[in-house]
Enzyme design. Structure first.
Site: not given
Ligand code: F6P
Length: 334
Positions: A130, A128, A74, A218, A27, A107, A24
């Site tokens: 997360d 992310t 990273r 269960k 473009r 980031s 997106a």
């Molecule tokens: O931040 C995203 C994430 O997938 C987290 O859930 C996890 O703890 C971390 O990155 C894992 O990082 P890497 O890919 O550097 O092992």
């Protein structure tokens, strides 16, 4: 710098929807007269001059793909001012006057520093699995990752029921627990372990609940564990302690790992990626026209896309705020 040249990069842990957003941005920005430069491998790429001019074809056939075609990295070195200065020199050499960072909280900190030190137009797109970025209800990738976890829960449920076993399924989430809580609720798990839980108090209750449910017939149990980066092999620790309290329970551990970051983005992540991308280009257009560089993040709030000051986004913590849900998870499990 007042060139209509935009640098775009995907940074930190990759997440499904990044490509849809990139499509997106490229473009729409080209449509609006920008030259778009992709910065491969994010901050590391800025240092290593991994610049690539992106055209309409570059983003063809990527809307459905997980991961990121720009690659990611990273790069903790970017915390150093002298490293950022070098990166900025390289951006300047390319004539880049605006940046879009598709990534997470860490980031965004790099982007904010670049804006503060070099007055560059800056927009962050939350991405992310997360879902831990302040100010937005959703970040790119969370929905897809949740669905990947759900498929795993459904598969493990079959074997858990067949053997009458208790499974601890550990999910990612970087100490925040959003992914764990959300998937425990939607996967019909019997319980969830969040990073803030006190195991000494929780485990005897969990053991008692398992026994109570087993006595009414269960079969299997699914307990979702939010990863805790401060505790090594956290699920195994929990399993060991649970076994000490209730030796007759048959317990298995399944750590889902990086499969949670992959896969084709869901409809929600693709449309969110596009909406975030559109908004970020619009914001940059405005900054450019008014010659007023800002640092902003695009966010989703109650169904609407808007923007927040990036400084606020990176300085505040998103609260889980829904811990009461774990009570309901137990009640709904019967
Ligand atoms: O931040 C995203 C994430 O997938 C987290 O859930 C996890 O703890 C971390 O990155 C894992 O990082 P890497 O890919 O550097 O092992």
């Amino acid at each position: 710098m007042n060139n209509k040249i935009l640098g775009v990069y995907t940074s930190g842990g990759d997440s499904p929807g990044m490509n849809a957003s990139l499509r997106a941005i490229v473009r729409l920005a080209i449509h609006n007269g920008w030259k778009v430069i992709g910065i491969e491998k994010a901050y590391k790429g800025m240092l290593e001059k991994n610049f690539k001019t992106l055209d309409l074809n570059f983003v063809a056939q990527i809307i459905q793909r997980g991961g990121t075609v720009l690659q990611s990295s990273r790069y903790p070195e970017f915390l150093k001012k002298e490293v950022r200065q070098k990166a900025y020199n390289n951006l300047k050499e390319q004539g880049i006057s605006a940046l879009i960072c598709i990534g997470g909280d860490g980031s965004f900190k790099g982007l904010s520093a670049l804006h503060k030190e070099f007055n560059i137009n800056a927009v962050g797109i939350p991405a992310t699995i997360d879902n831990d970025i302040y100010g937005t209800d959703l970040s790119l990738g969370f929905d897809t990752a949740s669905n990947v976890v759900l498929s795993a829960i459904d598969c493990i449920r079959d074997t858990a029921d067949s053997h009458g076993r208790v499974f601890l399924i550990e999910v990612m989430g970087h100490n925040f627990g959003f992914l764990a809580l959300h998937t425990a609720l939607s996967g019909g798990a019997e319980d969830v372990f969040l990073p803030q839980d006190n195991l000494k108090i929780k485990l005897p209750q969990v053991a008692a609940n398992i026994k109570k449910r087993q006595s009414r017939g269960k079969k299997g149990h699914i307990l979702i564990v939010a990863e805790d980066l401060n505790k090594q092999a956290y699920s195994y620790q929990i399993a060991k302690q649970l076994k000490t309290i209730a030796p007759d329970i048959d317990i298995k551990v399944s750590i889902l790992g990086h499969m949670q970051r992959g896969g084709s983005p869901t409809c929600l992540d693709r449309s969110l990626g596009a909406r975030f991308g559109i908004k970020s280009v619009e914001l940059l257009e405005e900054m450019f026209l008014l010659n007023n560089p800002k640092q902003l993040a695009v966010v989703l709030k109650q169904g609407k896309i808007s923007s927040l000051d990036l400084k606020d986004v990176i300085s505040r913590k998103k609260e889980l705020n829904e811990e009461e849900l774990s009570n309901y998870i137990r009640i709904l499990a019967g």
